[in-house]
Design a protein around this motif. Structure first.
Motif, PDB file in Angstrom:
ATOM      1  N   LYS A 156      -2.963  -7.035   2.084  1.00 44.45           N
ATOM      2  CA  LYS A 156      -2.427  -8.162   2.838  1.00 44.45           C
ATOM      3  C   LYS A 156      -3.457  -8.710   3.814  1.00 44.45           C
ATOM      4  CE  LYS A 156       1.735  -9.512   5.392  1.00 44.45           C
ATOM      5  NZ  LYS A 156       3.032  -9.023   5.939  1.00 44.45           N
ATOM      6  N   SER A 157      -4.160  -7.830   4.513  1.00 48.69           N
ATOM      7  CA  SER A 157      -5.163  -8.255   5.481  1.00 48.69           C
ATOM      8  C   SER A 157      -6.325  -8.978   4.810  1.00 48.69           C
ATOM      9  CB  SER A 157      -5.698  -7.043   6.259  1.00 48.69           C
ATOM     10  OG  SER A 157      -4.682  -6.452   7.032  1.00 48.69           O
ATOM     11  N   ASN A 158      -6.579  -8.632   3.560  1.00 47.93           N
ATOM     12  CA  ASN A 158      -7.671  -9.261   2.822  1.00 47.93           C
ATOM     13  C   ASN A 158      -7.208 -10.423   1.954  1.00 47.93           C
ATOM     14  OD1 ASN A 158     -10.397  -7.855   3.237  1.00 47.93           O
ATOM     15  ND2 ASN A 158      -8.977  -6.133   3.077  1.00 47.93           N
ATOM     16  N   LYS A 159      -5.995 -10.908   2.232  1.00 49.87           N
ATOM     17  CA  LYS A 159      -5.455 -12.101   1.578  1.00 49.87           C
ATOM     18  C   LYS A 159      -5.363 -11.960   0.066  1.00 49.87           C
ATOM     19  CE  LYS A 159      -7.162 -15.179   5.248  1.00 49.87           C
ATOM     20  NZ  LYS A 159      -7.814 -14.140   6.074  1.00 49.87           N
ATOM     21  N   ARG A 160      -5.022 -10.755  -0.383  1.00 50.10           N
ATOM     22  CA  ARG A 160      -4.814 -10.503  -1.802  1.00 50.10           C
ATOM     23  C   ARG A 160      -3.431  -9.875  -2.003  1.00 50.10           C
ATOM     24  NH1 ARG A 160      -8.464 -12.976  -5.093  1.00 50.10           N
ATOM     25  NH2 ARG A 160      -7.999 -11.412  -6.690  1.00 50.10           N
ATOM     26  N   TRP A 161      -2.441 -10.458  -1.380  1.00 46.90           N
ATOM     27  CA  TRP A 161      -1.071  -9.928  -1.391  1.00 46.90           C
ATOM     28  C   TRP A 161      -0.124 -11.040  -1.819  1.00 46.90           C
ATOM     29  CZ3 TRP A 161       1.231  -5.338  -1.094  1.00 46.90           C
ATOM     30  CH2 TRP A 161       2.578  -5.253  -0.733  1.00 46.90           C
ATOM     31  N   GLY A 162       0.830 -10.731  -2.676  1.00 45.42           N
ATOM     32  CA  GLY A 162       1.742 -11.778  -3.106  1.00 45.42           C
ATOM     33  C   GLY A 162       2.979 -11.266  -3.802  1.00 45.42           C
ATOM     34  N   THR A 163       3.604 -12.155  -4.573  1.00 44.70           N
ATOM     35  CA  THR A 163       4.925 -11.889  -5.120  1.00 44.70           C
ATOM     36  C   THR A 163       4.997 -11.992  -6.641  1.00 44.70           C
ATOM     37  OG1 THR A 163       5.520 -14.221  -4.810  1.00 44.70           O
ATOM     38  CG2 THR A 163       6.045 -12.710  -3.006  1.00 44.70           C
ATOM     39  N   GLN A 164       3.869 -12.232  -7.303  1.00 47.10           N
ATOM     40  CA  GLN A 164       3.879 -12.423  -8.750  1.00 47.10           C
ATOM     41  C   GLN A 164       3.362 -11.171  -9.478  1.00 47.10           C
ATOM     42  OE1 GLN A 164       5.260 -15.156 -10.154  1.00 47.10           O
ATOM     43  NE2 GLN A 164       5.754 -15.633  -8.014  1.00 47.10           N
ATOM     44  N   PRO A 165       4.128 -10.664 -10.451  1.00 47.49           N
ATOM     45  CA  PRO A 165       3.739  -9.447 -11.175  1.00 47.49           C
ATOM     46  C   PRO A 165       2.747  -9.725 -12.302  1.00 47.49           C
ATOM     47  CG  PRO A 165       5.892 -10.174 -11.907  1.00 47.49           C
ATOM     48  CD  PRO A 165       5.484 -11.114 -10.802  1.00 47.49           C
ATOM     49  N   THR A 166       1.508 -10.011 -11.949  1.00 51.61           N
ATOM     50  CA  THR A 166       0.490 -10.293 -12.949  1.00 51.61           C
ATOM     51  C   THR A 166      -0.090  -8.992 -13.502  1.00 51.61           C
ATOM     52  OG1 THR A 166      -1.188 -10.456 -11.224  1.00 51.61           O
ATOM     53  CG2 THR A 166      -0.090 -12.492 -11.877  1.00 51.61           C
ATOM     54  N   PRO A 167      -0.541  -8.982 -14.746  1.00 51.09           N
ATOM     55  CA  PRO A 167      -1.128  -7.764 -15.327  1.00 51.09           C
ATOM     56  C   PRO A 167      -2.318  -7.273 -14.503  1.00 51.09           C
ATOM     57  CG  PRO A 167      -0.637  -9.342 -17.059  1.00 51.09           C
ATOM     58  CD  PRO A 167      -0.422 -10.064 -15.761  1.00 51.09           C
ATOM     59  N   GLY A 168      -2.313  -5.972 -14.212  1.00 50.12           N
ATOM     60  CA  GLY A 168      -3.375  -5.373 -13.420  1.00 50.12           C
ATOM     61  C   GLY A 168      -3.127  -5.377 -11.933  1.00 50.12           C
ATOM     62  N   ALA A 169      -2.084  -6.093 -11.486  1.00 46.74           N
ATOM     63  CA  ALA A 169      -1.749  -6.079 -10.055  1.00 46.74           C
ATOM     64  C   ALA A 169      -1.310  -4.677  -9.648  1.00 46.74           C
ATOM     65  CB  ALA A 169      -0.645  -7.086  -9.752  1.00 46.74           C
ATOM     66  N   VAL A 170      -1.613  -4.319  -8.415  1.00 42.37           N
ATOM     67  CA  VAL A 170      -1.149  -3.046  -7.860  1.00 42.37           C
ATOM     68  C   VAL A 170       0.235  -3.303  -7.262  1.00 42.37           C
ATOM     69  CG1 VAL A 170      -1.627  -1.209  -6.197  1.00 42.37           C
ATOM     70  CG2 VAL A 170      -3.526  -2.335  -7.393  1.00 42.37           C
ATOM     71  N   VAL A 171       1.236  -2.654  -7.794  1.00 45.62           N
ATOM     72  CA  VAL A 171       2.615  -2.926  -7.389  1.00 45.62           C
ATOM     73  C   VAL A 171       3.116  -1.838  -6.451  1.00 45.62           C
ATOM     74  CG1 VAL A 171       3.456  -1.872  -9.554  1.00 45.62           C
ATOM     75  CG2 VAL A 171       4.996  -3.301  -8.178  1.00 45.62           C
ATOM     76  N   PHE A 172       3.682  -2.267  -5.336  1.00 43.26           N
ATOM     77  CA  PHE A 172       4.191  -1.359  -4.308  1.00 43.26           C
ATOM     78  C   PHE A 172       5.719  -1.422  -4.310  1.00 43.26           C
ATOM     79  CE2 PHE A 172      -0.094  -2.393  -3.076  1.00 43.26           C
ATOM     80  CZ  PHE A 172      -0.613  -1.190  -2.600  1.00 43.26           C
ATOM     81  N   PHE A 173       6.338  -0.245  -4.449  1.00 40.43           N
ATOM     82  CA  PHE A 173       7.795  -0.161  -4.549  1.00 40.43           C
ATOM     83  C   PHE A 173       8.413   0.386  -3.264  1.00 40.43           C
ATOM     84  CE2 PHE A 173       6.178   0.541  -8.879  1.00 40.43           C
ATOM     85  CZ  PHE A 173       6.902  -0.404  -9.594  1.00 40.43           C
ATOM     86  N   GLY A 174       9.624  -0.100  -2.984  1.00 39.25           N
ATOM     87  CA  GLY A 174      10.440   0.455  -1.917  1.00 39.25           C
ATOM     88  C   GLY A 174      11.838   0.678  -2.449  1.00 39.25           C
ATOM     89  N   TRP A 175      12.236   1.915  -2.554  1.00 41.56           N
ATOM     90  CA  TRP A 175      13.513   2.214  -3.219  1.00 41.56           C
ATOM     91  C   TRP A 175      14.715   1.683  -2.454  1.00 41.56           C
ATOM     92  CZ3 TRP A 175      10.893   2.630  -7.084  1.00 41.56           C
ATOM     93  CH2 TRP A 175       9.928   3.598  -7.343  1.00 41.56           C
ATOM     94  N   ASN A 176      14.564   1.447  -1.167  1.00 38.93           N
ATOM     95  CA  ASN A 176      15.689   0.942  -0.374  1.00 38.93           C
ATOM     96  C   ASN A 176      15.701  -0.573  -0.262  1.00 38.93           C
ATOM     97  OD1 ASN A 176      16.687   3.542   0.200  1.00 38.93           O
ATOM     98  ND2 ASN A 176      15.223   3.783   1.889  1.00 38.93           N
TER      99      ASN A 176
END
Length: 231
Positions: A156-176
């Motif tokens: 996020k700080s490096n402006k590489r954070w978003g909402t689109q699930p593109t191939p190769g993206a690192v996806v962060f999950f929150g179970w709640n």
């Protein structure tokens, strides 16, 4: 997982599992050049909370690294499917690698702990992601960490954070649920968007402590980090 000390993990750099890809002088030289020029990195507070491809300082760093595509990252990550931890919750090559990197000492000092050996039986989902980036020589633009919240904040700080699930993206999950970074519990790579409210992923430390391919609902996603890939 969520608490810093629960994200401690190890993996000997020399221990490569099947399909390990770029190693040696090319990757090492690229990382050395990039890390010798820290002007390309920022942790500025208040960075936009979505993807800004032309604004990220990581683009400058990427010019000095091996040209790696998203499909290469996914090929390496998927080659690890089936690798599992021991009965104590550790012992993977990702644990061994992380404990033998300088990053382990840095994150230990940041998050608290007595010795890097504490990473030996810690949650390892983010160590797996970090290992993949290191093996391919692009850790300066993928980030490397053992604590998912800090890793997400780095994107996020490096402006590489978003909402689109593109191939190769690192996806962060929150179970709640929720989009607050402190809700993050887990991390992996996006293989593809299934187009039905789910994504196909490859993840470490899942399914009872293995590397597996999973299908996850996007409702569990906090956000996506975008490494800089070649096209």
């Amino acid at each position: 997982m969520r608490a810093p000390n629960s994200h401690v993990r190890v993996a000997l750099v020399t221990t490569l599992i099947a399909g390990a890809a770029l190693t040696g002088s090319t990757a090492a030289a690229g990382i050395a050049r990039a890390e010798a020029h820290p002007e390309g990195v920022t942790s500025a507070a208040g960075a936009p909370a979505d993807f800004h491809p032309d604004a990220s300082p990581l683009l400058k760093i990427a010019q000095r690294l091996p040209k790696v595509r998203a499909d290469q990252v996914l090929k390496l990550a998927e080659s690890q499917v089936g690798v599992s931890e021991n009965h104590r919750g550790g012992g993977t090559p990702y644990h061994h690698w992380y404990m033998n990197t300088p990053r382990a000492k840095e994150t230990l000092a940041r998050d608290g702990g007595a010795t890097v050996r504490e990473y030996g039986n810690a949650a390892w989902c983010d160590m797996f992601v970090s290992w993949v980036g290191d093996r391919l020589g692009i850790r300066p633009t993928m980030g490397w960490d053992a604590y998912t919240v800090s890793h997400a904040d780095w994107f996020k700080s490096n402006k590489r954070w978003g909402t689109q699930p593109t191939p190769g993206a690192v996806v962060f999950f929150g179970w709640n649920g929720g989009k607050d970074l402190h809700n993050i519990d887990h991390v992996g790579f996006v293989i593809k968007d299934n187009g039905d409210g789910t994504i196909k992923t490859v993840e470490g430390n899942t399914g009872g402590g293995k590397v597996e391919i999973r299908t996850r609902p996007t409702a569990e996603v906090v956000g996506y980090g975008y490494p800089v890939y070649a096209t």
